[in-house]
Design an enzyme around this catalytic site. Structure first.
Site, short mmCIF file in Angstrom:
data_model
loop_
_atom_site.label_atom_id
_atom_site.label_comp_id
_atom_site.label_asym_id
_atom_site.label_seq_id
_atom_site.Cartn_x
_atom_site.Cartn_y
_atom_site.Cartn_z
N GLY A 29 0.88 -1.15 -0.07
CA GLY A 29 0.02 -0.02 0.10
C GLY A 29 1.02 1.32 0.04
N ARG A 90 1.00 -5.06 -5.19
CA ARG A 90 1.14 -6.24 -4.41
C ARG A 90 0.96 -7.22 -5.21
NH1 ARG A 90 -0.63 -4.38 0.66
NH2 ARG A 90 -2.26 -2.85 0.56
N ASP A 121 5.11 -4.67 5.91
CA ASP A 121 5.66 -6.20 6.41
C ASP A 121 5.62 -6.95 5.24
OD1 ASP A 121 5.19 -7.79 8.87
OD2 ASP A 121 4.16 -8.98 7.22
N THR A 144 4.35 2.57 5.57
CA THR A 144 2.94 2.04 5.52
C THR A 144 2.35 2.98 6.43
OG1 THR A 144 1.58 0.31 6.42
CG2 THR A 144 3.58 0.18 7.26
N ASP A 146 -0.09 2.03 8.38
CA ASP A 146 -0.45 1.17 9.44
C ASP A 146 0.54 1.45 10.67
OD1 ASP A 146 -2.40 0.44 7.81
OD2 ASP A 146 -1.76 -1.64 7.57
N ASP A 148 2.59 -0.70 11.86
CA ASP A 148 2.54 -1.99 12.36
C ASP A 148 4.03 -2.56 12.38
OD1 ASP A 148 2.23 -2.40 9.45
OD2 ASP A 148 0.85 -3.74 9.75
N ARG A 190 -5.86 -2.91 8.38
CA ARG A 190 -6.40 -4.37 8.33
C ARG A 190 -5.97 -5.19 9.67
NH1 ARG A 190 -5.64 -6.00 2.58
NH2 ARG A 190 -3.45 -5.30 2.85
O1 F6P Z 1 -1.17 -0.14 3.39
C1 F6P Z 1 -2.07 -0.57 4.22
C2 F6P Z 1 -3.26 -0.64 4.13
O2 F6P Z 1 -3.72 0.72 3.71
C3 F6P Z 1 -4.22 -0.93 5.44
O3 F6P Z 1 -4.46 -0.09 6.09
C4 F6P Z 1 -5.31 -1.30 4.42
O4 F6P Z 1 -5.99 -2.58 5.21
C5 F6P Z 1 -4.71 -1.88 3.15
O5 F6P Z 1 -3.60 -1.38 3.04
C6 F6P Z 1 -5.70 -1.77 2.09
O6 F6P Z 1 -5.07 -2.52 0.96
P1 F6P Z 1 -5.43 -2.21 -0.64
O7 F6P Z 1 -5.41 -0.76 -1.10
O8 F6P Z 1 -4.75 -3.10 -1.59
O9 F6P Z 1 -7.04 -2.38 -0.70
#
Ligand code: F6P
Length: 340
Positions: A29, A90, A121, A144, A146, A148, A190
Protein backbone atom coordinates in the site's frame (compact mmCIF):
# COMPACT_ATOMS: atom_id res chain seq x y z
CA UNK A 1 20.42 -4.98 18.55
CA UNK A 2 20.29 -1.33 17.58
CA UNK A 3 23.04 1.00 16.52
CA UNK A 4 22.69 4.70 16.87
CA UNK A 5 23.64 7.30 14.32
CA UNK A 6 26.87 8.16 16.13
CA UNK A 7 27.98 4.55 15.69
CA UNK A 8 27.68 4.55 11.94
CA UNK A 9 29.66 7.75 11.67
CA UNK A 10 32.75 5.92 12.93
CA UNK A 11 31.98 2.85 10.86
CA UNK A 12 31.87 4.98 7.73
CA UNK A 13 35.67 4.75 7.59
CA UNK A 14 35.34 1.08 6.71
CA UNK A 15 32.89 1.72 3.93
CA UNK A 16 31.98 -1.16 1.70
CA UNK A 17 32.65 0.47 -1.63
CA UNK A 18 31.66 -2.59 -3.65
CA UNK A 19 28.21 -1.11 -4.09
CA UNK A 20 28.24 0.74 -7.38
CA UNK A 21 24.60 0.55 -8.31
CA UNK A 22 21.48 0.02 -6.23
CA UNK A 23 17.80 -0.25 -6.94
CA UNK A 24 15.01 1.37 -4.97
CA UNK A 25 11.34 0.43 -5.10
CA UNK A 26 8.08 1.08 -3.28
CA UNK A 27 5.83 -1.85 -2.58
CA UNK A 28 2.49 -2.70 -0.94
CA UNK A 29 0.00 0.00 0.00
CA UNK A 30 1.38 3.41 -0.89
CA UNK A 31 2.00 5.84 1.98
CA UNK A 32 2.48 9.61 2.04
CA UNK A 33 6.19 10.28 2.39
CA UNK A 34 7.30 7.48 0.08
CA UNK A 35 8.38 10.11 -2.47
CA UNK A 36 10.40 11.89 0.19
CA UNK A 37 12.10 8.57 0.96
CA UNK A 38 12.85 7.91 -2.73
CA UNK A 39 14.31 11.40 -3.06
CA UNK A 40 16.52 10.85 -0.05
CA UNK A 41 17.72 7.44 -1.25
CA UNK A 42 18.54 8.82 -4.70
CA UNK A 43 20.35 11.94 -3.57
CA UNK A 44 22.22 10.22 -0.72
CA UNK A 45 23.39 7.52 -3.14
CA UNK A 46 24.54 9.95 -5.79
CA UNK A 47 26.50 11.82 -3.17
CA UNK A 48 28.40 8.57 -2.55
CA UNK A 49 28.89 7.95 -6.29
CA UNK A 50 26.38 5.12 -6.33
CA UNK A 51 24.15 4.85 -9.39
CA UNK A 52 20.44 4.45 -8.68
CA UNK A 53 17.82 2.49 -10.55
CA UNK A 54 14.13 2.90 -9.74
CA UNK A 55 12.01 -0.21 -10.09
CA UNK A 56 8.38 0.48 -11.00
CA UNK A 57 5.36 -1.18 -9.28
CA UNK A 58 7.36 -2.94 -6.56
CA UNK A 59 7.87 -6.65 -7.08
CA UNK A 60 5.59 -6.64 -10.12
CA UNK A 61 8.09 -4.41 -11.90
CA UNK A 62 11.08 -6.35 -10.56
CA UNK A 63 9.71 -9.50 -12.17
CA UNK A 64 9.03 -7.69 -15.44
CA UNK A 65 12.37 -5.85 -15.44
CA UNK A 66 10.46 -2.56 -15.44
CA UNK A 67 13.08 -0.08 -14.25
CA UNK A 68 14.68 3.24 -15.02
CA UNK A 69 17.78 5.17 -14.11
CA UNK A 70 17.23 7.93 -11.53
CA UNK A 71 19.21 11.16 -11.35
CA UNK A 72 19.18 14.05 -8.90
CA UNK A 73 16.72 15.85 -11.19
CA UNK A 74 14.41 12.80 -11.43
CA UNK A 75 13.41 13.38 -7.82
CA UNK A 76 13.01 17.15 -8.00
CA UNK A 77 9.68 18.52 -6.78
CA UNK A 78 8.41 15.25 -5.31
CA UNK A 79 9.16 15.80 -1.61
CA UNK A 80 5.72 17.26 -0.98
CA UNK A 81 3.75 14.85 -3.16
CA UNK A 82 1.66 11.94 -1.86
CA UNK A 83 1.68 8.53 -3.56
CA UNK A 84 4.87 7.23 -5.12
CA UNK A 85 6.48 8.25 -8.42
CA UNK A 86 7.73 4.66 -8.72
CA UNK A 87 4.16 3.33 -8.37
CA UNK A 88 3.43 0.41 -6.09
CA UNK A 89 1.92 -3.02 -6.28
CA UNK A 90 1.01 -6.14 -4.37
CA UNK A 91 2.32 -9.36 -5.89
CA UNK A 92 1.11 -12.78 -4.73
CA UNK A 93 3.27 -14.28 -7.48
CA UNK A 94 6.38 -13.09 -5.67
CA UNK A 95 5.72 -15.66 -2.94
CA UNK A 96 6.93 -18.28 -5.43
CA UNK A 97 10.72 -18.89 -5.49
CA UNK A 98 10.79 -19.42 -9.26
CA UNK A 99 9.25 -15.96 -9.74
CA UNK A 100 11.82 -14.40 -7.40
CA UNK A 101 14.53 -16.03 -9.51
CA UNK A 102 13.22 -14.25 -12.60
CA UNK A 103 13.34 -10.99 -10.65
CA UNK A 104 16.92 -11.65 -9.60
CA UNK A 105 17.95 -12.33 -13.19
CA UNK A 106 16.67 -8.87 -14.12
CA UNK A 107 18.67 -7.35 -11.26
CA UNK A 108 21.80 -9.21 -12.37
CA UNK A 109 21.35 -8.11 -15.96
CA UNK A 110 21.14 -4.51 -14.78
CA UNK A 111 24.27 -5.01 -12.58
CA UNK A 112 22.38 -4.04 -9.41
CA UNK A 113 24.41 -4.68 -6.24
CA UNK A 114 21.84 -3.87 -3.54
CA UNK A 115 18.15 -3.19 -2.94
CA UNK A 116 16.34 -0.53 -0.92
CA UNK A 117 12.77 -1.62 -0.29
CA UNK A 118 10.31 1.04 0.89
CA UNK A 119 7.17 -0.68 2.13
CA UNK A 120 5.32 -2.56 4.82
CA UNK A 121 5.47 -6.03 6.31
CA UNK A 122 4.83 -8.11 3.16
CA UNK A 123 7.19 -6.01 1.08
CA UNK A 124 10.01 -6.33 3.61
CA UNK A 125 9.47 -10.10 3.68
CA UNK A 126 10.02 -10.12 -0.07
CA UNK A 127 13.29 -8.25 0.47
CA UNK A 128 14.50 -10.79 3.05
CA UNK A 129 13.74 -13.61 0.62
CA UNK A 130 15.83 -11.88 -2.07
CA UNK A 131 18.75 -11.61 0.34
CA UNK A 132 18.48 -15.20 1.57
CA UNK A 133 18.13 -16.76 -1.83
CA UNK A 134 20.55 -14.67 -3.87
CA UNK A 135 22.79 -13.00 -1.29
CA UNK A 136 21.97 -9.51 -2.52
CA UNK A 137 22.23 -6.91 0.26
CA UNK A 138 18.85 -5.39 1.15
CA UNK A 139 17.78 -2.54 3.38
CA UNK A 140 14.19 -1.91 4.37
CA UNK A 141 12.66 1.52 4.89
CA UNK A 142 9.37 1.01 6.77
CA UNK A 143 6.68 2.70 4.71
CA UNK A 144 3.06 2.03 5.55
CA UNK A 145 0.24 4.08 7.01
CA UNK A 146 -0.45 1.22 9.44
CA UNK A 147 2.62 1.78 11.66
CA UNK A 148 2.63 -1.95 12.38
CA UNK A 149 6.36 -2.65 11.93
CA UNK A 150 8.48 -3.48 14.96
CA UNK A 151 11.97 -1.94 15.16
CA UNK A 152 10.74 1.57 14.53
CA UNK A 153 8.49 3.82 16.58
CA UNK A 154 6.93 5.23 13.42
CA UNK A 155 6.58 4.18 9.83
CA UNK A 156 6.58 6.62 6.92
CA UNK A 157 2.96 7.64 6.19
CA UNK A 158 1.42 7.00 9.58
CA UNK A 159 1.49 10.60 10.78
CA UNK A 160 -0.13 11.88 7.59
CA UNK A 161 -2.82 9.19 7.63
CA UNK A 162 -3.67 9.96 11.26
CA UNK A 163 -3.92 13.68 10.52
CA UNK A 164 -6.05 13.07 7.44
CA UNK A 165 -8.43 10.85 9.40
CA UNK A 166 -8.49 13.30 12.27
CA UNK A 167 -9.48 16.17 10.03
CA UNK A 168 -12.42 14.09 8.80
CA UNK A 169 -13.40 13.14 12.34
CA UNK A 170 -13.38 16.77 13.46
CA UNK A 171 -15.81 17.52 10.63
CA UNK A 172 -17.98 14.57 11.52
CA UNK A 173 -18.07 15.78 15.10
CA UNK A 174 -19.60 19.07 13.93
CA UNK A 175 -22.48 17.38 12.20
CA UNK A 176 -22.83 14.70 14.92
CA UNK A 177 -23.19 17.44 17.54
CA UNK A 178 -25.66 19.43 15.43
CA UNK A 179 -27.97 16.42 15.04
CA UNK A 180 -27.35 14.65 18.37
CA UNK A 181 -26.10 11.61 16.51
CA UNK A 182 -23.92 8.57 17.09
CA UNK A 183 -21.28 7.96 14.41
CA UNK A 184 -19.02 5.02 13.75
CA UNK A 185 -15.99 6.10 11.72
CA UNK A 186 -14.06 3.32 10.08
CA UNK A 187 -10.35 3.90 9.54
CA UNK A 188 -7.74 1.76 7.79
CA UNK A 189 -5.68 -0.94 9.47
CA UNK A 190 -6.27 -4.47 8.34
CA UNK A 191 -4.29 -6.14 11.10
CA UNK A 192 -3.41 -3.18 13.20
CA UNK A 193 -5.11 -0.60 15.37
CA UNK A 194 -2.51 2.17 15.46
CA UNK A 195 -4.44 4.59 13.27
CA UNK A 196 -7.69 3.86 15.13
CA UNK A 197 -6.06 4.33 18.53
CA UNK A 198 -4.32 7.57 17.65
CA UNK A 199 -7.32 9.17 15.98
CA UNK A 200 -9.55 7.83 18.75
CA UNK A 201 -7.47 9.60 21.35
CA UNK A 202 -6.83 12.75 19.32
CA UNK A 203 -10.45 12.93 18.18
CA UNK A 204 -12.09 12.36 21.55
CA UNK A 205 -13.82 9.09 20.65
CA UNK A 206 -15.84 7.09 23.17
CA UNK A 207 -14.47 3.75 22.04
CA UNK A 208 -12.11 2.23 19.51
CA UNK A 209 -12.45 -1.20 17.97
CA UNK A 210 -9.08 -2.57 16.91
CA UNK A 211 -7.95 -5.99 15.67
CA UNK A 212 -5.48 -6.46 18.57
CA UNK A 213 -8.01 -5.90 21.34
CA UNK A 214 -11.36 -7.62 21.45
CA UNK A 215 -13.68 -4.73 22.40
CA UNK A 216 -17.24 -5.82 22.99
CA UNK A 217 -20.23 -4.01 21.60
CA UNK A 218 -21.62 -4.10 25.16
CA UNK A 219 -18.68 -2.07 26.41
CA UNK A 220 -19.18 0.49 23.66
CA UNK A 221 -22.88 0.73 24.52
CA UNK A 222 -22.02 1.25 28.19
CA UNK A 223 -19.67 4.08 27.27
CA UNK A 224 -22.29 5.74 25.07
CA UNK A 225 -24.84 5.44 27.90
CA UNK A 226 -22.31 6.81 30.37
CA UNK A 227 -21.94 9.89 28.17
CA UNK A 228 -25.68 10.28 27.80
CA UNK A 229 -26.11 10.12 31.57
CA UNK A 230 -23.95 13.20 31.92
CA UNK A 231 -25.83 15.05 29.19
CA UNK A 232 -23.78 14.14 26.13
CA UNK A 233 -25.90 14.18 22.99
CA UNK A 234 -23.50 12.88 20.36
CA UNK A 235 -20.79 10.24 20.28
CA UNK A 236 -18.10 8.95 17.98
CA UNK A 237 -16.76 5.42 17.88
CA UNK A 238 -13.72 4.50 15.80
CA UNK A 239 -13.34 1.11 14.16
CA UNK A 240 -10.25 -0.24 12.40
CA UNK A 241 -11.43 -1.90 9.21
CA UNK A 242 -10.19 -5.40 10.05
CA UNK A 243 -10.00 -8.02 7.34
CA UNK A 244 -12.26 -6.17 4.95
CA UNK A 245 -13.73 -2.68 4.80
CA UNK A 246 -17.34 -2.34 5.94
CA UNK A 247 -17.01 -3.78 9.42
CA UNK A 248 -18.49 -0.57 10.85
CA UNK A 249 -21.87 -1.46 9.30
CA UNK A 250 -21.94 -4.74 11.26
CA UNK A 251 -21.06 -2.85 14.44
CA UNK A 252 -23.84 -0.32 13.79
CA UNK A 253 -26.35 -3.11 13.24
CA UNK A 254 -25.24 -4.85 16.44
CA UNK A 255 -25.55 -1.65 18.46
CA UNK A 256 -29.01 -1.01 16.99
CA UNK A 257 -30.18 -4.53 17.88
CA UNK A 258 -28.73 -4.49 21.40
CA UNK A 259 -29.44 -0.93 22.51
CA UNK A 260 -31.75 0.60 19.94
CA UNK A 261 -29.27 3.37 19.04
CA UNK A 262 -29.12 4.33 15.36
CA UNK A 263 -25.55 4.94 14.27
CA UNK A 264 -24.39 6.68 11.10
CA UNK A 265 -21.39 5.05 9.47
CA UNK A 266 -18.56 6.82 7.69
CA UNK A 267 -15.81 4.78 6.05
CA UNK A 268 -12.75 6.89 5.39
CA UNK A 269 -11.00 4.27 3.26
CA UNK A 270 -8.28 5.19 0.81
CA UNK A 271 -8.60 8.92 1.51
CA UNK A 272 -6.17 8.12 4.33
CA UNK A 273 -3.51 6.91 1.90
CA UNK A 274 -3.31 10.08 -0.19
CA UNK A 275 -2.37 13.70 0.24
CA UNK A 276 0.71 15.74 1.00
CA UNK A 277 2.90 14.14 3.65
CA UNK A 278 3.09 16.02 6.94
CA UNK A 279 6.37 17.60 8.03
CA UNK A 280 6.91 14.69 10.43
CA UNK A 281 6.61 12.16 7.60
CA UNK A 282 8.88 14.15 5.27
CA UNK A 283 11.55 14.40 7.96
CA UNK A 284 11.26 10.72 8.88
CA UNK A 285 11.38 9.61 5.23
CA UNK A 286 14.38 11.84 4.52
CA UNK A 287 16.26 10.52 7.55
CA UNK A 288 15.51 6.88 6.82
CA UNK A 289 16.27 7.11 3.09
CA UNK A 290 19.68 8.53 3.87
CA UNK A 291 20.31 6.05 6.71
CA UNK A 292 19.52 3.19 4.30
CA UNK A 293 22.46 4.20 2.10
CA UNK A 294 24.79 4.65 5.04
CA UNK A 295 24.08 1.20 6.48
CA UNK A 296 24.58 -0.38 3.06
CA UNK A 297 27.94 1.35 2.83
CA UNK A 298 28.82 -0.03 6.24
CA UNK A 299 28.33 -3.49 4.80
CA UNK A 300 24.93 -4.30 6.33
CA UNK A 301 23.08 -6.80 4.19
CA UNK A 302 19.65 -7.48 5.62
CA UNK A 303 18.54 -4.74 7.97
CA UNK A 304 15.74 -2.25 8.38
CA UNK A 305 16.32 1.36 9.31
CA UNK A 306 13.94 2.96 11.75
CA UNK A 307 13.57 5.54 14.46
CA UNK A 308 13.51 4.68 18.14
CA UNK A 309 13.32 7.30 20.87
CA UNK A 310 14.07 9.94 18.24
CA UNK A 311 17.29 8.24 17.14
CA UNK A 312 17.86 6.69 13.75
CA UNK A 313 18.70 3.02 14.22
CA UNK A 314 18.90 -0.20 12.29
CA UNK A 315 18.05 -3.77 13.17
CA UNK A 316 18.08 -7.09 11.36
CA UNK A 317 15.03 -7.24 9.13
CA UNK A 318 14.15 -10.64 10.49
CA UNK A 319 13.92 -9.31 14.07
CA UNK A 320 11.61 -6.54 12.94
CA UNK A 321 9.30 -8.88 11.08
CA UNK A 322 9.23 -11.60 13.71
CA UNK A 323 7.98 -9.30 16.43
CA UNK A 324 4.45 -8.00 16.78
CA UNK A 325 4.37 -4.29 17.47
CA UNK A 326 1.70 -3.65 20.06
CA UNK A 327 -0.63 -0.70 20.35
CA UNK A 328 0.10 0.99 23.68
CA UNK A 329 -2.47 -0.09 26.22
CA UNK A 330 -2.03 3.19 28.08
CA UNK A 331 -3.41 5.08 25.06
CA UNK A 332 -6.47 2.86 25.07
CA UNK A 333 -7.01 3.42 28.80
CA UNK A 334 -6.59 7.15 28.27
CA UNK A 335 -9.33 7.14 25.65
CA UNK A 336 -11.62 5.62 28.27
CA UNK A 337 -10.55 8.01 31.02
CA UNK A 338 -10.88 11.13 28.90
CA UNK A 339 -14.23 10.23 27.38
CA UNK A 340 -15.88 9.88 30.80
O1 F6P B 1 -1.17 -0.23 3.27
C1 F6P B 1 -1.86 -0.56 4.36
C2 F6P B 1 -3.35 -0.53 4.05
O2 F6P B 1 -3.76 0.77 3.67
C3 F6P B 1 -4.17 -1.04 5.20
O3 F6P B 1 -4.44 -0.09 6.19
C4 F6P B 1 -5.40 -1.50 4.50
O4 F6P B 1 -6.03 -2.49 5.28
C5 F6P B 1 -4.87 -2.05 3.20
O5 F6P B 1 -3.64 -1.40 2.98
C6 F6P B 1 -5.76 -1.82 2.00
O6 F6P B 1 -5.10 -2.35 0.89
P1 F6P B 1 -5.58 -2.14 -0.59
O7 F6P B 1 -5.32 -0.73 -0.98
O8 F6P B 1 -4.75 -3.09 -1.39
O9 F6P B 1 -7.04 -2.44 -0.62
Amino acid sequence: MAFFYSTYRTILFVMNTSIKKLAVYTSGGDAPGMNAAIRSVVRSSIEQNIEVIGIFRGYLGMVDGDMTSLQTSSVANILQRGGTILKSGRSKEFLRPEVRKIAFEHLQKAAIDALVCIGGDGSLRGAIAMHREFGIPVVGVPGTIDNDIAGTDFTVGFDTAVNTALEAIDRIRDTAASHNRLFIVEVMGRDSGFIATWVGLAGGAEEVFIPENPTSVDQAIQRIQRGMARGKTSSILIAAEGQKPGRAYDLAENIRKKAGFEAKVCILGHIQRGGHPTAADRVLASQLGSAAIRVLLQGQKDVMVGVQNQKVVYEPLENCLNQKKLVHQNLLSLIDTLSK
